[in-house]
Write an enzyme that holds these catalytic residues in place. Structure first.
Site, PDB file in Angstrom:
ATOM      1  N   PHE A  61      -2.827  -1.647   7.400  1.00  0.00           N
ATOM      2  CA  PHE A  61      -3.442  -1.396   6.091  1.00  0.00           C
ATOM      3  C   PHE A  61      -3.505  -2.648   5.216  1.00  0.00           C
ATOM      4  O   PHE A  61      -3.321  -2.585   4.003  1.00  0.00           O
ATOM      5  CB  PHE A  61      -2.695  -0.271   5.358  1.00  0.00           C
ATOM      6  CG  PHE A  61      -2.278   0.833   6.269  1.00  0.00           C
ATOM      7  CD1 PHE A  61      -3.216   1.736   6.746  1.00  0.00           C
ATOM      8  CD2 PHE A  61      -0.977   0.938   6.707  1.00  0.00           C
ATOM      9  CE1 PHE A  61      -2.854   2.727   7.632  1.00  0.00           C
ATOM     10  CE2 PHE A  61      -0.601   1.932   7.598  1.00  0.00           C
ATOM     11  CZ  PHE A  61      -1.550   2.836   8.061  1.00  0.00           C
ATOM     12  N   CYS A  62      -3.749  -3.785   5.855  1.00  0.00           N
ATOM     13  CA  CYS A  62      -3.814  -5.057   5.126  1.00  0.00           C
ATOM     14  C   CYS A  62      -2.546  -5.299   4.320  1.00  0.00           C
ATOM     15  O   CYS A  62      -2.595  -5.800   3.195  1.00  0.00           O
ATOM     16  CB  CYS A  62      -5.045  -5.109   4.216  1.00  0.00           C
ATOM     17  SG  CYS A  62      -6.598  -5.135   5.109  1.00  0.00           S
ATOM     18  N   ASN A  63      -1.409  -4.901   4.889  1.00  0.00           N
ATOM     19  CA  ASN A  63      -0.119  -5.115   4.225  1.00  0.00           C
ATOM     20  C   ASN A  63       0.929  -5.393   5.292  1.00  0.00           C
ATOM     21  O   ASN A  63       1.774  -4.555   5.602  1.00  0.00           O
ATOM     22  CB  ASN A  63       0.266  -3.904   3.389  1.00  0.00           C
ATOM     23  CG  ASN A  63       1.449  -4.178   2.459  1.00  0.00           C
ATOM     24  OD1 ASN A  63       2.286  -5.029   2.745  1.00  0.00           O
ATOM     25  ND2 ASN A  63       1.524  -3.438   1.363  1.00  0.00           N
TER      26      ASN A  63
END
Length: 778
Positions: free
Chosen positions: A324-326
């Site tokens: 999740f782009c994290n």
């Protein structure tokens, strides 16, 4: 002003700079913040950010590095334990530092204290020990989608937002809210149209506009979308009663789902899911409406997120998967080390792909989130999906008593309710004791007992080196069926022998159907494609296309690229290919049958070697292998013995058992073999069929197309669910093959009845079946 009103502030305190999105707003901050680089007389600036931050925040460090400014990542625990107050001699330093953290983690939904804003700005809380003045960047993109943000109280210096996350539109517009106290300090180098009060073309003279917004909004802003924002905020308020109501509504759904999900157990008491959370979902002030988890099997092993995503799509449920782009939060919650990230990259895993397990360990997870339009029925649907796919059929429904135990709080009479059915917004109050009593029904885990294996199994014969499989007393392996699919996603054309070309079987997937936008259509979007029956007549050099209720139509096998046909570019699974259109008459035939505008296009033969190539590991003499319009490889092989074993499992779950021919059609293979052992093909590294040599390039991970009856076009989601249950932690079935281009002037022929000679993978270690995966893989 409507935007500022939504965040409880005014133009006296904040300026709105419109951007193309939240990411563009963050880049603007990185480029214009008044950094003081290393090597000057004054103490240098620091860019400090929470590790639980979106990629777009972490990416700011590349900009600061180019300016010779040090970036310092800190964990949430380090911030909480940070020293308060700098020494007196350092408090007067004016060096500007920037601290960035999310109001709400987009990974877990954890809400970080908004009180940090004032504590850090005042010096009460120091994220790192550095003399100077701290400014705060609050990434509010996730937070403001479901929670109210009062900038009159929590006066961060920079607040990037995305409007589509608030009310779903528009996707290409974001904004940066800048505190007017810091705005004059921002430095801008580039100037675009509309940002200059005056400049000279022949001399280095430029005078910026006075307004901060006009100074930073280069070029024409998306003014039509900006006009729509007022309507978006007004409708949001009218439908829901405001952000506080949305906050309570979405949290109620998340709390309920979390409570049920965390109490689901297998018959052996093992949890069905592992939830990655920092809170106990006790309050909407510390937890947003996000649940991040991985599904487990009965042994506690993680099922890959890609498999869960495929199953969810069959139930019309959209989930997000991956990290999740994290990456920071993903590493913390999934216990992924820095070395693991680098090893996963070397293993071929990159952000956004579907490689969900590396060496049995998850590379990401599954996330669900609730918005203002989500309903209690949505939560029920999701929970029923988890139960139906992981537990026995007798327990596929959540107990009614448990599902309906909701208390409600009234909504003012002058505001419409969320579901327009009553004037109450659900607030859940369910105790853990009630959950356990309602979910304590004995579950029967689905176990697929494989067929009795022969004493001299191929697995027992595997040695440390690769050797041809010549099992003592074993039956020979032969080719049972050959299929090609001239038109991608259309019906199979069965043959007893067929020429092999440089891209696979001659004319296999040389054509595809595209919609009016030129996008490839498959059975996922249009199941009726399977009712179109193409056949190849090599003597007459035509392809005949037939379908019920339609007159047959023929297409020449000769390449028309040099004639009147127009060459165009298309995409197949992100691969760019050169194609040409097969004409209006053919387009009309397909459009009438499918009931929508579409066209038939063909891969351009003179562009084949350039247009669609795949780098293939292990193929010694060719770096690139040319492909037709296939997704992954030239050939797909399945084993009749594996089909029989799968059929036994599926039949136990279906009211009407499937015939083996129907199953073979669903798996859409090119080569069907008859081997003594089920799933032994998964142990092969290479195979020989006659004079042809094939390299095994990996397993085929199945999608929802196998749920489509190839004779009727009807869907049955039970098929993929059964495969998932049968194979344990994966939905693999069949193997991909590649073969080297032939340098002979004569075409090779592959025939039914030909003997198959496999070479086993090297260093294959065989262990007794202990896990569900080994049990199911035969």
């Amino acid at each position: 002003f409507r935007i500022l009103q939504h965040f409880h502030t005014t133009a006296e305190d904040y300026t709105i700079i419109f951007t193309s999105g939240c990411t563009a707003a963050l880049k603007l901050i990185a480029e214009s913040f008044p950094w003081i680089p290393e090597g000057t007389k004054q103490p240098s600036s620091r860019f400090c950010y929470l590790t639980d931050n979106h990629t777009s925040v972490v990416g700011m460090r590349r900009v600061t590095a180019s300016m010779n400014v040090l970036s310092v990542p800190v964990t949430p625990q380090e911030v909480l334990l940070a020293e308060s107050r700098l020494p007196a001699e350092e408090q007067n330093c004016t060096t500007p530092h920037l601290f960035s953290y999310p109001a709400q983690s987009n990974f877990s939904g954890t809400k970080y204290p908004l009180s940090w804003i004032q504590d850090i700005k005042s010096g009460k809380l120091c994220p790192i020990k550095a003399p100077g003045k701290w400014f705060v960047l609050l990434d509010a993109a996730s937070y403001v989608s479901s929670s109210p943000l009062d900038l009159g109280v929590h006066q961060a210096d920079f607040i990037p937002i995305s409007f589509y996350k608030i009310f779903g539109f528009p996707t290409g517009l974001g904004a940066l809210l800048v505190n007017n106290r810091i705005a004059p300090l921002l430095r801008k180098t580039y100037f675009g149209g509309g940002t200059a009060a005056a400049y000279l073309a022949g001399e280095d003279f430029y005078f910026p506009r006075k307004s901060i917004a006009e100074r930073f909004e280069d070029g024409t802003v998306s003014f039509l979308d900006i006009i729509a924002l007022k309507h978006g905020f007004d409708v949001l308020e009218k439908l829901t009663g405001g952000m506080e109501k949305i906050k309570q509504h979405t949290f109620a759904l998340a709390h309920y789902t979390y409570t049920v999900l965390s109490n689901l157990k297998y018959a052996n008491g093992a949890p069905v899911v592992r939830i990655y959370n920092d809170t106990d979902f006790s309050s909407p002030d510390v937890q947003g409406p996000i649940i991040n988890f991985n599904v487990l099997d009965e042994n506690g092993d993680v099922l890959g997120f890609s498999q869960v995503d495929k199953m969810a799509s069959l139930h019309n449920i959209h989930v997000r998967t991956g990290c999740f782009c994290n990456t920071g939060a993903c590493q913390i919650h999934l216990d992924i080390s820095n070395e693991d990230i680098q090893r996963n990259l070397q293993a071929g895993h990159v952000c956004g792909d579907d490689i969900d397990l590396v060496d049995g360990r998850p590379t990401g997870s599954v996330r669900i989130s609730f918005g203002y339009m989500s309903s209690f029925e949505d939560a029920q649907t999701f929970l029923n999906f988890i139960i139906a796919t992981r537990l026995s059929k007798s327990d596929t429904e959540i107990p009614v008593k448990f599902l309906t135990k909701l208390t409600t709080e009234p909504v003012p009479d002058d505001l419409p309710s969320f579901n327009n059915a009553d004037k109450f917004s659900p607030v859940l109050q369910i105790s853990d004791e009630e959950l356990r009593s309602n979910l304590s029904v004995t579950k029967t885990a689905v176990n697929w007992q494989p067929l009795e294996t022969k004493a001299e199994s191929i697995r027992a014969a595997v040695s440390e080196t690769a050797v041809p499989t010549c099992r003592k007393g074993g039956k020979p392996i032969t080719v049972a069926n050959i299929y090609l699919y001239p038109i991608k996603s259309c019906s199979a054309f069965e043959v007893t022998e067929w020429p092999v070309g440089n891209q696979g079987f001659l004319y296999d997937r040389n054509w595809m159907v595209v919609n009016q936008n030129g996008v490839c259509m498959t059975q996922k979007q249009e199941p009726r494609l399977c009712l179109i029956n193409p056949s190849i007549d090599l003597k007459q050099k035509i392809m005949v296309i037939q379908a019920e209720g339609m007159d047959p139509i023929s297409v020449s096998l000769e390449d028309n690229t040099e004639k009147e046909a127009m060459v165009c570019e298309s995409k197949v699974c992100s691969h760019r290919v050169k194609t040409y259109d097969c004409g209006e008459r053919t387009a009309g035939w397909f459009s009438v049958f499918l009931g929508r505008p579409c066209r038939l296009i063909r891969q351009s033969s003179d562009m084949k070697s350039k247009s669609h190539q795949k780098n293939t590991k292990g193929l010694s003499s060719a770096k690139n292998i040319s492909l037709s319009l296939v997704n992954e490889a030239q050939y797909l092989l399945i084993n009749v013995a594996s089909i029989l074993q799968l059929k036994e499992h599926i039949s136990a779950r279906l009211e009407k058992p499937l015939e083996i021919e129907e199953l073979i059609q669903r798996f859409r293979a090119n080569i069907v073999i008859s081997a003594p052992e089920s799933f032994e093909e998964e142990e092969w590294a290479e195979i020989s069929i006659g004079a042809l040599q094939f390299q095994v390039v990996g397993p085929c991970s199945r999608c929802q197309i196998i749920c489509i009856d190839q004779q009727s076009g009807e869907r049955n989601k039970e098929i993929l669910q059964s495969l998932s249950a049968a194979r344990g932690r994966k939905t693999n079935f069949g193997i991909y093959l590649m073969n080297q281009p032939s340098h002979s002037s004569f075409s090779d022929i592959l025939s039914v009845g030909s003997q198959v000679l496999p070479v086993l993978k090297e260093n294959t270690e065989i262990q007794p079946p202990t896990s569900s995966e080994e049990k199911y893989s035969g």
